[in-house]
Design an enzyme around this catalytic site. Structure first.
Site, PDB file in Angstrom:
ATOM      1  N   CYS A   2      35.270   3.909  -6.257  1.00  0.00           N
ATOM      2  CA  CYS A   2      34.565   3.840  -4.973  1.00  0.00           C
ATOM      3  C   CYS A   2      33.095   4.129  -5.253  1.00  0.00           C
ATOM      4  O   CYS A   2      32.711   4.438  -6.375  1.00  0.00           O
ATOM      5  CB  CYS A   2      35.083   4.908  -4.016  1.00  0.00           C
ATOM      6  N   ARG A  27      31.583  -1.690  -6.453  1.00  0.00           N
ATOM      7  CA  ARG A  27      32.522  -0.630  -6.867  1.00  0.00           C
ATOM      8  C   ARG A  27      33.748  -0.556  -5.947  1.00  0.00           C
ATOM      9  O   ARG A  27      34.683   0.193  -6.200  1.00  0.00           O
ATOM     10  CB  ARG A  27      31.825   0.736  -6.847  1.00  0.00           C
ATOM     11  N   TRP A  72      37.447   1.658  -2.483  1.00  0.00           N
ATOM     12  CA  TRP A  72      38.423   0.785  -3.127  1.00  0.00           C
ATOM     13  C   TRP A  72      39.698   1.603  -3.135  1.00  0.00           C
ATOM     14  O   TRP A  72      39.843   2.555  -3.890  1.00  0.00           O
ATOM     15  CB  TRP A  72      37.977   0.428  -4.547  1.00  0.00           C
ATOM     16  N   ASN A  96      34.639  10.041  -4.945  1.00  0.00           N
ATOM     17  CA  ASN A  96      35.070   8.957  -5.822  1.00  0.00           C
ATOM     18  C   ASN A  96      35.865   9.592  -6.940  1.00  0.00           C
ATOM     19  O   ASN A  96      35.400  10.531  -7.580  1.00  0.00           O
ATOM     20  CB  ASN A  96      33.841   8.228  -6.384  1.00  0.00           C
ATOM     21  N   GLY A  97      37.082   9.103  -7.175  1.00  0.00           N
ATOM     22  CA  GLY A  97      37.924   9.662  -8.231  1.00  0.00           C
ATOM     23  C   GLY A  97      39.350   9.767  -7.731  1.00  0.00           C
ATOM     24  O   GLY A  97      39.712   9.172  -6.715  1.00  0.00           O
ATOM     25  N   GLU A 483      48.002 -13.797 -24.399  1.00  0.00           N
ATOM     26  CA  GLU A 483      46.915 -13.335 -23.549  1.00  0.00           C
ATOM     27  C   GLU A 483      45.559 -13.547 -24.232  1.00  0.00           C
ATOM     28  O   GLU A 483      44.579 -13.938 -23.595  1.00  0.00           O
ATOM     29  CB  GLU A 483      47.125 -11.854 -23.181  1.00  0.00           C
ATOM     30  N   LYS A 487      42.497 -15.747 -22.885  1.00  0.00           N
ATOM     31  CA  LYS A 487      41.154 -15.180 -22.688  1.00  0.00           C
ATOM     32  C   LYS A 487      40.111 -16.062 -23.347  1.00  0.00           C
ATOM     33  O   LYS A 487      39.074 -16.368 -22.774  1.00  0.00           O
ATOM     34  CB  LYS A 487      41.150 -13.774 -23.292  1.00  0.00           C
ATOM     35  N   GLU A 490      39.715 -19.535 -21.635  1.00  0.00           N
ATOM     36  CA  GLU A 490      39.190 -19.384 -20.284  1.00  0.00           C
ATOM     37  C   GLU A 490      37.660 -19.225 -20.261  1.00  0.00           C
ATOM     38  O   GLU A 490      36.981 -19.809 -19.435  1.00  0.00           O
ATOM     39  CB  GLU A 490      39.884 -18.133 -19.727  1.00  0.00           C
ATOM     40  N   HIS A 506      57.939 -24.631 -36.697  1.00  0.00           N
ATOM     41  CA  HIS A 506      58.687 -25.643 -35.947  1.00  0.00           C
ATOM     42  C   HIS A 506      57.768 -26.689 -35.309  1.00  0.00           C
ATOM     43  O   HIS A 506      58.157 -27.365 -34.371  1.00  0.00           O
ATOM     44  CB  HIS A 506      59.557 -24.972 -34.880  1.00  0.00           C
ATOM     45  N   LYS A 605      38.786 -16.161  -9.119  1.00  0.00           N
ATOM     46  CA  LYS A 605      39.371 -14.848  -9.386  1.00  0.00           C
ATOM     47  C   LYS A 605      40.736 -14.708  -8.723  1.00  0.00           C
ATOM     48  O   LYS A 605      41.646 -14.120  -9.278  1.00  0.00           O
ATOM     49  CB  LYS A 605      38.411 -13.755  -8.872  1.00  0.00           C
TER      50      LYS A 605
HETATM   51  C1  AGP Z   1      43.184 -14.120 -15.962  1.00  0.00           C
HETATM   52  O1  AGP Z   1      42.103 -13.952 -16.827  1.00  0.00           O
HETATM   53  C2  AGP Z   1      43.111 -15.299 -15.118  1.00  0.00           C
HETATM   54  N1  AGP Z   1      41.920 -15.304 -14.347  1.00  0.00           N
HETATM   55  C3  AGP Z   1      44.385 -15.719 -14.370  1.00  0.00           C
HETATM   56  O2  AGP Z   1      45.283 -16.167 -15.336  1.00  0.00           O
HETATM   57  C4  AGP Z   1      45.093 -14.686 -13.479  1.00  0.00           C
HETATM   58  O3  AGP Z   1      45.697 -13.707 -14.257  1.00  0.00           O
HETATM   59  C5  AGP Z   1      46.141 -15.404 -12.615  1.00  0.00           C
HETATM   60  O4  AGP Z   1      45.491 -16.297 -11.748  1.00  0.00           O
HETATM   61  C6  AGP Z   1      47.008 -14.459 -11.834  1.00  0.00           C
HETATM   62  O5  AGP Z   1      46.273 -13.692 -10.951  1.00  0.00           O
HETATM   63  P1  AGP Z   1      46.877 -12.420 -10.256  1.00  0.00           P
HETATM   64  O6  AGP Z   1      47.151 -11.399 -11.315  1.00  0.00           O
HETATM   65  O7  AGP Z   1      45.829 -11.973  -9.277  1.00  0.00           O
HETATM   66  O8  AGP Z   1      48.151 -12.828  -9.576  1.00  0.00           O
END
Ligand code: AGP
Length: 610
Positions: A2, A27, A72, A96-97, A483, A487, A490, A506, A605
């Site tokens: 926060c 924040r 938050w 905040n905390g 993952e 990353k 992306e 394979h 996002k």
């Molecule tokens: C992660 O870096 C991505 N932006 C994306 O894969 C994300 O994880 C996915 O859209 C799922 O989002 P969520 O965790 O908000 O459900």
């Protein structure tokens, strides 16, 4: 996470507080409030952004001292009654905390006659300050009350408080949450960070842990833990506002990677019962009987959250003996799932709003399954719809690429798996203890990786011009490979594949050339020898191997071309450390390629459409 602000001076406090809070919205932004002193305490708060708060503050509010907060949510949904400031009689508080022992303090205060109006941990601070000043036999001032109050608190805090009996000053305290004091000409300021204050002053006093003090229009006093006055040097900051929001980092993603020592700590704060070898998960509405007879769990998620879910599957099977399926939400919703009422569905979603995940969970609810949401957003749709919610408490994440929310999901899955395993007597208290000790070491170990980030940058720079990248791992390192590939693709737009290392032979081995970097996650554990064999297969095709390995691994250099070291840890916990390392590899690769790191092309996002 926060944001808090305070002002004591000769100008109108309301507009200064609102303006400063706007700068802290990054924040947290689900609710906000201010308290001012204008002969009495005037408190205004609301759900929503700072603009919503601004709309409800009366124009004629004449006050030159006040405190404010942008929230938050971590404890209690984003509702007006849970917004800060929290008021007890004539005392008002912003915080905040996380107060880890708030439940125990709340019970004690209720016995003493205090009535709680919110579900927050913060409200105990307001009542404790009031109780120590007015409801005990001695008469003390607000600063002394603050010192006695923080003695009772376990957890993290940056606090600012106002009391009508000492209306000329704000009292503050700090431990493990940021707090700065601004030195101005027409008054003085307190805030979670300098961003909030740059419009008014660049002269800053940095408050350290366990320090307390007062901010008045013409004087700032800071005291150490021993109660002695401290003389602090004023530091002048040169940041502009945008740089300050990112705390000096070039991108939110880098800032969020660096926040992980704190965010991991926040995720497990108050939940690790090391002595008992158990996890305190009061939020889980599953009876002992239900846990004992659980036959199957299904994890549903998308993207990064799905990668976390694969680790969850392995952990539930290893630590709790529960057969677990991991499903991509967008596939599950159009499949023909075979589910029955005694089963558990776990939805993992950072935002809590991903359309595919919501639809898939609703479908599993229709079979009568019990549902648990693992999410970072308090009050999100998934949190409202599932039977239980485990909040990951990583704080808001602005960068589109999930980093600190991913590690927070992993920590939550460790805790849930240990809790289920202990409840089913599937693992011993000693084994649980070893894992808990491993979890507790993580913040320090992540910090160690961050301190060595230059080595990772050098590696990223060498291979930043490549067209393809491979990431391979076995067992718990397989989701790390997935993952890390996600990353990299992306944010750097390099084609990257994450593979179970045993699967290379394979098919994908055909793609390897001398120009293909292959990142092998080769941490110590029962598949270590197997990944060494996979590395040999890769080397035989002339590809370059970048290994992620334990710092005490003396063998690995014989096999790999480049080695990125991580602190040695419990085998099951190492994925957190490898993930942080490879987040940095992706970040620095994207940086070298001059990509739009915080807002990669074509991505959002929160994916609220199908
Ligand atoms: C992660 O870096 C991505 N932006 C994306 O894969 C994300 O994880 C996915 O859209 C799922 O989002 P969520 O965790 O908000 O459900």
């Amino acid at each position: 996470m926060c944001g808090i602000v305070g002002y004591a001076g000769r100008n109108q406090a309301a507009s200064i507080l609102v303006d400063s809070l706007k700068r802290l919205e990054y924040r947290g932004y689900d609710s906000a409030g201010i308290s001012l002193f204008n002969g009495e305490l005037a408190t205004h708060k609301t759900v929503g952004k700072i603009a919503d708060l601004e709309a409800i503050i009366p124009d004629d509010l004449d006050a030159c001292i006040g405190i404010g907060h942008t929230r938050w949510a971590t404890h209690g949904k984003p509702e007006t009654r849970n917004s800060h400031p929290h008021v007890s009689g004539n005392v008002s508080v912003v915080h905040n905390g996380i107060i880890e022992n708030y439940m125990m303090l709340k019970e004690e205060l209720i016995e003493k006659g205090y009535e709680f109006k919110s579900d927050t941990d913060t409200e105990v601070i307001a009542h404790l300050l009031h109780q120590k000043m007015y409801a005990s036999d001695k008469s003390i001032d607000l600063l002394t009350s603050m010192r006695e109050t923080i003695e009772c608190l376990e957890g993290s805090y940056a606090i600012a408080a106002l009391c009508t009996d000492e209306s000329e000053k704000i009292i503050f305290a700090r431990k493990d949450s940021p707090l700065v004091i601004g030195v101005g000409e027409d008054g003085n300021y307190a805030a979670s960070d300098v961003t909030a204050l740059l419009k008014y002053t660049k002269d800053i006093l940095y408050i350290n842990d366990n320090e307390t003090g007062t901010v008045s229009p013409d004087e700032i006093r800071v005291f150490g833990q021993d109660g002695n006055l401290i003389k602090k040097d004023i530091e002048t900051v040169e940041w502009d506002i945008e740089a300050a929001e990112k705390a000096g980092y070039d991108h939110f993603m880098l800032k969020e990677i660096h926040e992980q020592p704190t965010s991991i700590q926040n995720t497990f704060a108050g939940k690790l019962l090391e002595l008992e070898g158990n996890i305190k998960l009061d939020e889980l509405y599953l009876s002992k009987e239900q846990i004992k007879y659980l036959r199957r769990a299904t994890i549903i998620a998308c993207g990064t959250s799905w990668n976390a879910g694969i680790l969850g599957k392995y952990l539930f099977e290893k630590l709790a003996g529960i057969h677990t399926d991991i499903e991509t939400a967008s596939e599950f919703r159009y499949g023909n799932p075979v589910l029955c009422g005694e089963e558990l569905t776990i939805a993992i979603t950072q935002s809590g709003e991903t359309a595919d995940t919501l639809a898939a969970v609703r479908s599993s609810m229709s079979y009568g399954c019990k549902t648990i949401a693992i999410t970072n957003v308090v009050g999100s749709t998934i949190a409202r719809e599932c039977d239980s919610v485990l909040y990951t408490r990583a704080g808001p994440e602005i960068g589109v690429a999930a980093t600190k929310t991913f590690t927070a999901q992993l920590i939550t899955l460790y805790m849930l798996a240990i809790h289920l395993g202990r409840s089913r007597n599937f693992i011993s208290p000693d084994d649980a203890k070893k894992l808990i000790i491993g979890l507790k070491k993580l913040p320090g170990q992540v910090q160690k990786i961050l301190n060595r980030k230059e080595t990772i940058k050098e590696c990223a720079d060498i291979f930043a011009d490549r067209r393809d990248y491979f990431f391979i791992g076995r067992y718990l390192n397989y989701p790390v490979a997935l993952e890390s590939a996600l990353k990299l693709k992306e944010i750097s737009y390099i084609h990257a594949e994450g593979y179970a290392a045993g699967e290379l032979k394979h098919g994908p081995l055909a793609l390897l050339t001398k120009d293909t970097p292959v990142v092998a996650i080769a941490t110590k554990g029962h598949t270590y020898d197997k990944i060494l064999s996979n590395i040999k297969e890769v080397k035989a095709r002339d590809a370059t191997v970048i290994a992620v390995a334990d710092e005490d691994d003396t063998e690995i250099e014989k096999y790999a071309d480049v080695v990125l070291r991580i602190p040695s840890s419990h085998e099951l916990i190492a994925p957190v450390l490898s993930s942080v390392t490879l987040q940095l590899l992706a970040y620095y690769t994207a940086l070298a390629r001059d990509c739009s790191i915080d807002k990669p092309r074509n991505l959002a996002k929160s994916v609220t459409v199908e």
